[in-house]
Design an enzyme around this catalytic site. Structure first.
Site: not given
Lengths: 148, 419
Positions: B136, B213, B216, B239, B377
């Site tokens: 991302h 990261d 998600q 999220k 993104c």
């Protein structure tokens, strides 16, 4: 609101077979339009002769609204003077963003098929990108223009 | 919660009572354009259960005050609530200490914090930061910025046509110059679950640190930062059914301790004079200014809610729903899935021949179906697959097969219009 008010046959047709979708090698004016958030990109080519648009074309990629809008625009611009083109842009802008009241729909001709876009505020930028790019070409702006 | 939402089926796999769970999400009950809302944009942001909405409202109605400051009752309650949320998040990630849980605005800020506080003070010209082609933008741009500031070099591990990191290439790019590996746990654009445990192991074998990261990943699966061996792990509250504006940076205590502060201000100091300032201990050293207290409380409530639903049950249900989604999508003529990794979570990205993603987004919205259209993104991913944009249906545990059927019907309508 029916989806067919947005995606009228003429829009679908111009998206599938965009008119004047070509480069003009000896264009007297040229400008780029780019909407980075949605990825729509186009280049407008113009040949000006004796103060009038003798030829106009575009290339690029985008959604149906953006492609059909550019295609329709090139069709109606041929033979128009710079001042007439500016007036059309002004009319078009009002059609897409304001109450259609007071817009000269006859003057717009087939461009009026884009009227349905007004009900989709997030898509107005798709329909106006070609017009802002046209204006940049006429005003000889070097930087790519955006409607985002 | 009055009753458990999950049960165990005969074969031992936990199951969810999705119809009941949906009642926890008031927003899902509405109609869009005269049809039931089908919310398939969960990778952009998830919806919020009543438990989270109520926790935030209750905080503002009953406990609102500033934290770590006053001696009055409200300030003590606000501080206790905020710190309880930190402890809840610690448990969620299985961090060793709540000192390792830094509240941020979100994943983006968490990554920027590491890039600026760790990267800017550590990286030297010639050093390398290794990312992957599927990141991302928020796991690309902060590294580009710090590389520019320090003279370090950003390296990118390539992906294959299924949207998986090519592990041989990833390993080849690791070397003595590599100081940090920054990789997404789950790709927002493709759904790929990266083999982060293996990638961290490889990074450590080359004496590099590893940042994950996790934006998600946390809504969909169990994350154990100690089992993964992650040095840093970033997540976003919104999220994972919590509020926007709150996220977390997990960092190993020794690393965070050695890092200089990032932003200066109140709450991150022990003493200030014009001659110099003594910084706070962890985690406050990295939390300058009045924090998003209600956000922290809401995130804590979201974590508790997820625990009540059962994260194993969520993962099992979503795996089945994703398989159904991909099977149904492949029935649509001219549809091409973008991202077909063997190990995927919750995301079905696709292009439909003859219909641009933005037109598709508008048309399916007419059917009440919310999907995302665009580059997500992740512009390098779009470039790799040779597309300007994709349409993306992203799932949460409250989605159903009937909703996927509604999406497929909407796609077929789009094809009729453009046919």
């Amino acid at each position: 609101m029916d989806l067919r008010d947005l995606y009228q046959d003429i829009i679908v047709d111009h998206n599938r077979s965009p008119r004047n979708f070509r480069r003009i090698d000896n264009a007297t004016r040229m400008a780029q339009g780019y909407n980075p958030l949605c990825g729509d990109k186009l280049v407008i080519y113009i040949t000006l002769k004796d103060g009038a648009i003798s030829d106009v074309s575009f290339q690029g990629e985008g959604c149906a609204i953006s492609t059909a809008s550019a295609s329709l625009m090139t069709e109606v611009l041929k033979g128009k003077t710079e001042a007439e083109a500016e007036a059309l842009f002004d009319n078009m802008h009002r059609l897409l963003t304001e109450d259609a009241h007071g817009v000269d729909v006859d003057e717009l001709g087939k461009l009026a098929a884009l009227e349905g876009v007004r009900a989709y505020p997030t898509r107005v930028k798709c329909a106006t990108l070609c017009w802002h790019t046209l204006q940049a070409a006429l005003e000889e702006v070097d930087e790519p223009v955006t409607t985002e | 919660m009055s009753a458990p939402h999950s049960a165990t089926s005969a074969n031992g796999v936990p199951t969810l009572d999705v119809a009941r769970l949906r009642e926890d999400f008031p927003i899902l009950g509405q109609q869009i354009n005269g049809r039931p809302l089908v919310y398939l944009d969960n990778a952009a942001t998830s919806q919020k259960p009543v438990a989270v909405i109520d926790a935030i409202a209750r905080y503002y109605r009953e406990d609102n005050s500033n934290v770590h400051r006053g001696v009055h009752a409200l300030s003590e309650r606000a501080t206790a609530a905020y710190e309880a949320a930190r402890e809840t998040v610690r448990g969620f990630l299985n961090a060793a200490s709540s000192k390792e849980i830094i509240f941020t605005r979100g994943t983006t800020e968490a990554i920027n914090l590491v890039a600026q506080a760790w990267g800017r003070s550590t990286l030297q010209p010639g050093d390398e930061v290794l990312i992957t082609h599927m990141e991302h933008h928020s796991n690309i741009v902060p590294w580009q910025m710090v590389c520019e500031q320090t003279g370090a070099t950003l390296r990118v591990a390539p992906i294959n046509e299924r949207g998986e990191v090519i592990m041989d290439e990833f390993e080849r790019l690791l070397g003595e110059r590599t100081k940090l590996v920054a990789v997404g746990h789950v790709s927002n654009a493709l759904g790929t679950i990266n083999p982060v445990a293996r990638m961290i192991e490889l990074a450590h074998a080359h004496e590099a640190l590893a940042l994950v990261d996790g934006a998600q990943a946390t809504p969909h699966m169990v994350v154990d930062v100690q089992a993964l061996g992650a040095d840093f792990y970033a997540l976003s509250g919104h999220k994972m059914f919590g509020p926007t504006g709150i996220g977390v940076l997990y960092g190993r205590e020794a690393l965070l301790d050695a890092m200089p502060p990032w932003q200066g201000g109140g709450d991150m100091i022990k003493a200030v004079s014009f001659e110099g300032t003594l910084y706070s201990d962890l985690p406050y050293k990295f939390e300058a200014g009045t924090p998003h207290i209600a956000g922290g409380v809401g995130l804590g409530a979201a974590v508790d809610y997820l625990a009540g639903v059962g994260r194993e049950a969520i993962a099992a249900y979503e795996a089945e729903l994703l398989a159904y989604t991909e099977a149904r999508l492949q029935e649509v003529d001219g549809l091409r899935l973008i991202g077909t990794a063997e190990n995927k979570a919750a995301v079905a990205s696709f292009v439909l021949e003859g219909v641009h993603a933005h037109d598709l987004g508008t048309i399916v919205d007419h059917h009440g179906v919310a999907i995302r259209a665009g580059h997500h993104c992740a512009m390098p991913v779009m470039e790799f697959f040779g597309v300007a944009a994709t349409s993306r249906a992203s799932l949460a545990f409250y989605n159903t097969r009937e909703e996927i059927d509604a999406l497929v019907t909407a796609l077929q309508d789009a094809q009729r219009i453009f046919g």
